[in-house]
Design an enzyme around this catalytic site. Structure first.
Site, PDB file in Angstrom:
ATOM      1  N   ARG A  40       1.582  -5.826  -1.662  1.00 28.58           N
ATOM      2  CA  ARG A  40       2.239  -5.392  -2.904  1.00 28.58           C
ATOM      3  C   ARG A  40       3.765  -5.422  -2.760  1.00 28.58           C
ATOM      4  O   ARG A  40       4.480  -5.631  -3.735  1.00 28.58           O
ATOM      5  CB  ARG A  40       1.754  -4.026  -3.368  1.00 28.58           C
ATOM      6  CG  ARG A  40       2.057  -3.766  -4.844  1.00 28.58           C
ATOM      7  CD  ARG A  40       1.503  -2.438  -5.337  1.00 28.58           C
ATOM      8  NE  ARG A  40       0.229  -2.552  -6.007  1.00 28.58           N
ATOM      9  CZ  ARG A  40       0.064  -2.823  -7.312  1.00 28.58           C
ATOM     10  NH1 ARG A  40       1.114  -3.023  -8.087  1.00 28.58           N
ATOM     11  NH2 ARG A  40      -1.131  -2.893  -7.843  1.00 28.58           N
ATOM     12  N   GLU A  80       2.813   5.202 -11.305  1.00 27.93           N
ATOM     13  CA  GLU A  80       3.714   4.764 -10.245  1.00 27.93           C
ATOM     14  C   GLU A  80       5.041   4.156 -10.719  1.00 27.93           C
ATOM     15  O   GLU A  80       6.069   4.374 -10.081  1.00 27.93           O
ATOM     16  CB  GLU A  80       3.006   3.744  -9.339  1.00 27.93           C
ATOM     17  CG  GLU A  80       1.855   4.318  -8.551  1.00 27.93           C
ATOM     18  CD  GLU A  80       1.003   3.202  -7.963  1.00 27.93           C
ATOM     19  OE1 GLU A  80       0.305   2.521  -8.735  1.00 27.93           O
ATOM     20  OE2 GLU A  80       1.067   3.004  -6.744  1.00 27.93           O
TER      21      GLU A  80
HETATM   22  N1  MTE Z   1       1.318  12.743 -10.516  1.00 27.10           N
HETATM   23  C1  MTE Z   1       1.039  13.946  -9.977  1.00 27.10           C
HETATM   24  N2  MTE Z   1       1.401  15.060 -10.644  1.00 27.10           N
HETATM   25  N3  MTE Z   1       0.421  14.065  -8.766  1.00 27.10           N
HETATM   26  C2  MTE Z   1       0.060  12.948  -8.038  1.00 27.10           C
HETATM   27  O1  MTE Z   1      -0.498  13.077  -6.961  1.00 27.10           O
HETATM   28  N4  MTE Z   1       0.033  10.483  -7.941  1.00 27.10           N
HETATM   29  C3  MTE Z   1       0.677   9.231  -8.396  1.00 27.10           C
HETATM   30  C4  MTE Z   1       0.721   9.173  -9.917  1.00 27.10           C
HETATM   31  N5  MTE Z   1       1.233  10.420 -10.449  1.00 27.10           N
HETATM   32  C5  MTE Z   1       0.354  11.657  -8.590  1.00 27.10           C
HETATM   33  C6  MTE Z   1       0.970  11.616  -9.864  1.00 27.10           C
HETATM   34  C7  MTE Z   1       0.018   8.029  -7.912  1.00 27.10           C
HETATM   35  S1  MTE Z   1       0.374   7.493  -6.359  1.00 27.10           S
HETATM   36  C8  MTE Z   1      -0.839   7.308  -8.695  1.00 27.10           C
HETATM   37  S2  MTE Z   1      -1.513   5.858  -8.161  1.00 27.10           S
HETATM   38  C9  MTE Z   1      -1.225   7.753 -10.041  1.00 27.10           C
HETATM   39  O2  MTE Z   1      -0.605   8.989 -10.385  1.00 27.10           O
HETATM   40  C10 MTE Z   1      -2.736   7.908 -10.079  1.00 27.10           C
HETATM   41  O3  MTE Z   1      -3.194   8.408 -11.271  1.00 27.10           O
HETATM   42  P1  MTE Z   1      -3.422   7.522 -12.585  1.00 27.10           P
HETATM   43  O4  MTE Z   1      -4.022   6.237 -12.160  1.00 27.10           O
HETATM   44  O5  MTE Z   1      -4.334   8.363 -13.376  1.00 27.10           O
HETATM   45  O6  MTE Z   1      -2.063   7.355 -13.179  1.00 27.10           O
HETATM   46  N1  HPA Z   2      -2.734   0.070  -5.239  1.00 19.65           N
HETATM   47  C1  HPA Z   2      -3.093   1.287  -4.811  1.00 19.65           C
HETATM   48  N2  HPA Z   2      -4.117   1.499  -4.021  1.00 19.65           N
HETATM   49  C2  HPA Z   2      -4.825   0.448  -3.622  1.00 19.65           C
HETATM   50  C3  HPA Z   2      -4.511  -0.850  -4.024  1.00 19.65           C
HETATM   51  C4  HPA Z   2      -3.401  -1.045  -4.885  1.00 19.65           C
HETATM   52  O1  HPA Z   2      -3.059  -2.177  -5.294  1.00 19.65           O
HETATM   53  N3  HPA Z   2      -5.394  -1.677  -3.449  1.00 19.65           N
HETATM   54  C5  HPA Z   2      -6.204  -0.902  -2.721  1.00 19.65           C
HETATM   55  N4  HPA Z   2      -5.878   0.376  -2.823  1.00 19.65           N
HETATM   56 MO1  MOS Z   3      -1.248   5.641  -5.781  1.00 20.11          MO
HETATM   57  S1  MOS Z   3      -0.159   5.073  -4.124  1.00 20.11           S
HETATM   58  O1  MOS Z   3      -1.902   3.994  -5.925  1.00 20.11           O
HETATM   59  O2  MOS Z   3      -2.459   6.532  -4.996  1.00 20.11           O
END
Ligand code: MTE
Ligand code: HPA
Ligand code: MOS
Length: 776
Positions: A322, A725
């Site tokens: 990534r 993210e």
């Molecule tokens: N927001 C909060 N409050 N706590 C978290 O742990 N994790 C982040 C983001 N926002 C996180 C957060 C990460 S790394 C990801 S991948 C996404 O939330 C995952 O949730 P979603 O796919 O529902 O957005």
């Molecule tokens: N993003 C986050 N987590 C993951 C991914 C990705 O692209 N692939 C496997 N685990």
């Molecule tokens: Mo988020 S780093 O894809 O859990």
């Protein structure tokens, strides 16, 4: 609390609905695993960790541990009936308990199981281990110097003729950028509570983003089938990627103890151990060679992305992939060659962290943009604009995906105006002319982030929706809640689908027993995937209800429509509760399992080609900073953000994600510094030595806006875009603004080239280096 708070919870998609657990979070009544009532006789486990970075274990004496007060027993590799492995990449390189050798300082070697956590923790210290040290490589450069052993196969992306592009470029810049790692610092640490059942059964409450993987790992460790293992999680106190794989080991240890002694077992490491024994964001060293012309247009890029993977593969392959996928940020490279280098090191195995390598890839792009700008004496924003992806041409990424939804120009243009960037930049330059000690900097940086798991098979989700006879709804889906508001959004989808109030939908804990074979809640795709799966379940139930309602009221199905509160069947309005009650009496099934898979994506890693991303999310930020050139201390004075979430499902939750992501990104780039000593021990393993941003670090002026005009071109749930993210990377403007402030001491003639984290020390060293270079 007002149970009938329908004035704010009226179910509407795209509405400002508060987080379902918001009041419980702030009143302390939201239940986390450590709050759960423990079964009678619950045991407590504690890990014994290695105190060498790389060594042969000559002997290990656990007698004093076993004899300590309150100790029930000790677990080592010999107590594992199945495989001593929790490697998420299935490379079998991640033992639960080290055997023969240890590969990093902090590696789990055994677990003590005792009546209380305190007894287990004290007993773990009584072990006597005889080590024989082996040579170790701790960081990227050391690992490269020691031969560059990789934990997993590298990725190569290539497009165009790089050699020719570099050779013919009027100008050229080469360099290396060191990008620091980051601890997740979730407020709730790793934790698991395992409860043994009859036969082979075990149920585990685990703080994990990936219940199905924990299920697989526990089954593999206990040598039992997946169907005997149930993983439950109502909510995490933060995950941020740190619970995508790093909870596996804790759940496995709790399960091992629970089955061995037939008693429940809980494991919760303290913060210091959590920080030393679990993986973090990868730090990178990016070596680059970039050709460009006098206008600042980039002609060719050749770059190597080396990362500290740690002692095992974990997710280092996909994370470094990534980084390459975002090595372009929002810029079109006419010719490009990128290589990943996930290096084996004698440190904890690094893992997923918000952005998943993307932030590191983008930051390096901003570094060469900065190099070019300072070499040409231009505003870096002009270089950025000169290199943005086009809409109809100049729109092919290094992985050969065509960018078809580019809105970066509009986002940047609007933000540039709303933040009054140009006038403020002039004011900053004027201020720096007269101010001796304090210097200011300002920067505008864009973000373009690809949405989808690059492991294509992960882009699927399931949901289970039950409608009860009273019209209340029970919602389960495969996603996990870590504070991001996923459950609220999916509940909104369901309430909207049935035309009912949000408080009619009960959000259930995520359970592998309800929805099987789920993906990690990660890659920001939780809502995209699970929202669609839940909608699919609702649509199945609705189709049956329409057929029933039409028959009951003697109208055709085409004369039926869903309205707020129920079904309009011809001229008759049937409230949802009545419709459901009569459907039950007429033997209509009121439960459905939904499913979704992201369409139109593909990725051929070996060829380095495909369409790994369904779409892109865009954003931009402007940051203004003031540095003290005598101490290196600084403040972030103002931040303006414009971020694209498509048609927002829930603007207040999305703004919260943007704000939180930005601040967490700012911490990564400024104050959060991981320091390993020469023996390989992490010395920053508590908040006393590891500085995350505080409430007082929030910029005094913090203007966050969503691009309200944006609609996802793809048919995602409600035409929204993922938000978890992408905002993390908006913090790059803080780093760039600090660079400008530092560069001011040399009249902006030398590129500041600040590596991250840009701590006050780094600012001061930067100032002194530039002052020295100016004098020379
Ligand atoms: N927001 C909060 N409050 N706590 C978290 O742990 N994790 C982040 C983001 N926002 C996180 C957060 C990460 S790394 C990801 S991948 C996404 O939330 C995952 O949730 P979603 O796919 O529902 O957005
Ligand atoms: N993003 C986050 N987590 C993951 C991914 C990705 O692209 N692939 C496997 N685990
Ligand atoms: Mo988020 S780093 O894809 O859990």
């Amino acid at each position: 609390m007002n149970k009938h708070s329908s004035e704010i919870s009226l179910a509407v998609l795209h509405a400002n609905t508060r987080h379902d657990s918001g009041p419980k979070h702030v009143t302390g009544t939201a239940e986390y695993i450590d709050d759960m009532i423990e079964p009678v006789g619950t045991m407590h486990a504690y890990l014994g960790l290695s105190t060498r970075a790389h060594a042969t274990i000559k002997s290990i004496d656990l007698d004093a541990v076993r004899a300590a007060p309150g100790v029930i027993g000790v677990l080592t590799a010999e107590d594992i009936p199945g495989e001593n492995d929790v490697s998420p990449s299935h490379k079998h390189d991640e033992p639960i308990f080290a055997v023969g050798k240890v590969h990093f300082w902090g590696q789990p070697m055994f677990a003590v199981v005792a009546d209380t956590r305190d007894a287990a923790r004290r007993a773990a210290q009584l072990v006597k281990i005889d080590y024989e040290d082996l040579p170790h490589a701790l960081d990227v450069r050391a690992a490269q110097g020691a031969g560059g052993k990789l934990v997993t196969e590298p990725l190569k992306l290539e497009r165009g003729d790089v050699e020719a592009g570099l050779a013919s470029a009027p100008r050229r810049v080469q360099g290396a950028m060191t990008i620091g790692g980051q601890d997740h610092f979730y407020l709730e640490g790793q934790i698991a509570l395992a409860i043994p059942g009859e036969d082979e059964d075990v149920t585990i409450h685990a703080s994990t983003q990936h219940p199905s993987e924990v299920q697989l790992m526990v089954a593999q460790v206990l040598a039992i089938r997946h169907h005997a293992v149930t993983i439950n999680i109502r909510r995490m106190g933060g995950g941020f990627g740190g619970k995508e794989t790093q909870g596996n080991l804790f759940a496995a240890v709790a399960a091992l103890a629970a089955k061995k002694w037939n008693r429940a077992c809980k494991i919760r490491p303290d913060r210091d151990d959590d920080m030393q024994a679990t993986g973090k964001r990868h730090d990178f060293v990016v070596d680059y060679d970039v050709g460009y012309d006098e206008t600042g247009k980039i002609l060719a890029v050749d770059a190597n992305y080396a990362a500290r993977a740690g002692f095992s593969s974990d997710l280092s392959g996909p994370v470094t992939d990534r980084a390459l996928f975002h090595a372009d940020n929002a810029y079109w490279y006419p010719a490009v060659r990128l290589r990943s280098q996930p290096l084996y090191t004698n440190t904890v195995s690094n893992t997923a962290f918000r952005g998943f390598g993307g932030p590191q890839g983008m930051l390096a792009a901003e570094r060469w943009v900065e190099d070019i700008a300072y070499a040409l004496g231009k505003d870096p924003l002009d270089i950025r604009k000169a290199n943005f992806y086009g809409t109809d041409t100049d729109n092919i990424t290094p992985y050969h995906q065509t960018v078809t939804d580019n809105v970066v120009d509009r986002v940047v243009e609007e933000l540039e105006a709303s933040a009054d960037y140009q006038a403020r930049r002039r004011a900053v330059i004027a201020f720096n002319k007269t101010s001796k000690v304090l210097k200011k900097g300002i920067a505008l940086t864009p973000v373009k982030f690809g949405i989808s798991f690059t492991a294509t098979w992960y882009n699927q989700a399931g949901a289970l929706v039950h409608v009860y006879k009273d019209g209340s709804v029970h919602l389960s889906h495969g996603g996990t809640e870590m504070g991001q508001g996923l459950h609220t959004k999916v509940a909104q989808v369901v309430a909207d689908a049935f035309g009912i109030n949000l408080d009619t939908v009960k959000i259930m804990a995520t359970s592998t027993g309800k929805v099987p074979n789920t993906s990690a809640t990660a890659a920001s795709s939780g809502t995209d995937l699970n929202g669609m799966a839940a909608l699919n379940a609702c649509d199945q139930i609705k189709a049956r209800l329409v057929a029933h309602g039409a028959a009951l009221h003697k109208v055709s199905e085409s004369e039926c429509s869903w309205v707020q509160g129920g079904l309009q069947a011809g001229s008759t309005f049937v409230p949802f509760g009545e419709l459901v009650a009569s459907a039950y009496l007429n033997r209509v099934q009121l439960s459905a399992a939904g499913f979704y898979k992201t369409p139109d994506i593909n990725w051929d890693r070996a060829a380095g080609r495909g369409r790994p991303f369904y779409y892109y999310a865009y954003g931009a930020s402007v940051s203004e900073v003031t540095i003290d050139t005598l101490t290196g201390e600084y403040t972030v004075d103002r931040v303006d953000i414009l971020h694209d979430v498509g048609k927002s499902l829930n603007p207040v939750i999305d703004v919260g994600q943007v704000e939180g992501g930005f601040i967490q990104g700012m911490g990564w780039l400024t104050s959060e510094e991981l320091v390993w000593d020469s023996k390989g021990q992490l010395r920053t393993h508590a908040p006393s030595t590891y500085k995350i941003p505080l409430a007082s670090d929030i910029p005094p002026v913090f203007n966050v806006k969503l691009a309200e005009w944006s609609v996802n071109k793809e048919p995602t749930i409600g035409r929204s875009k993922a938000v978890g993210e992408p905002p993390f990377m908006l913090a790059m403007s803080v780093a760039e603004a600090l660079g400008m402030a530092v560069a001011s001491v040399a009249d902006y003639r030398i590129a500041p080239r600040l590596d991250t984290p840009i701590t006050p020390e780094r600012v001061l060293m930067g100032v002194e280096r530039l002052q020295a270079e100016t004098r020379a």
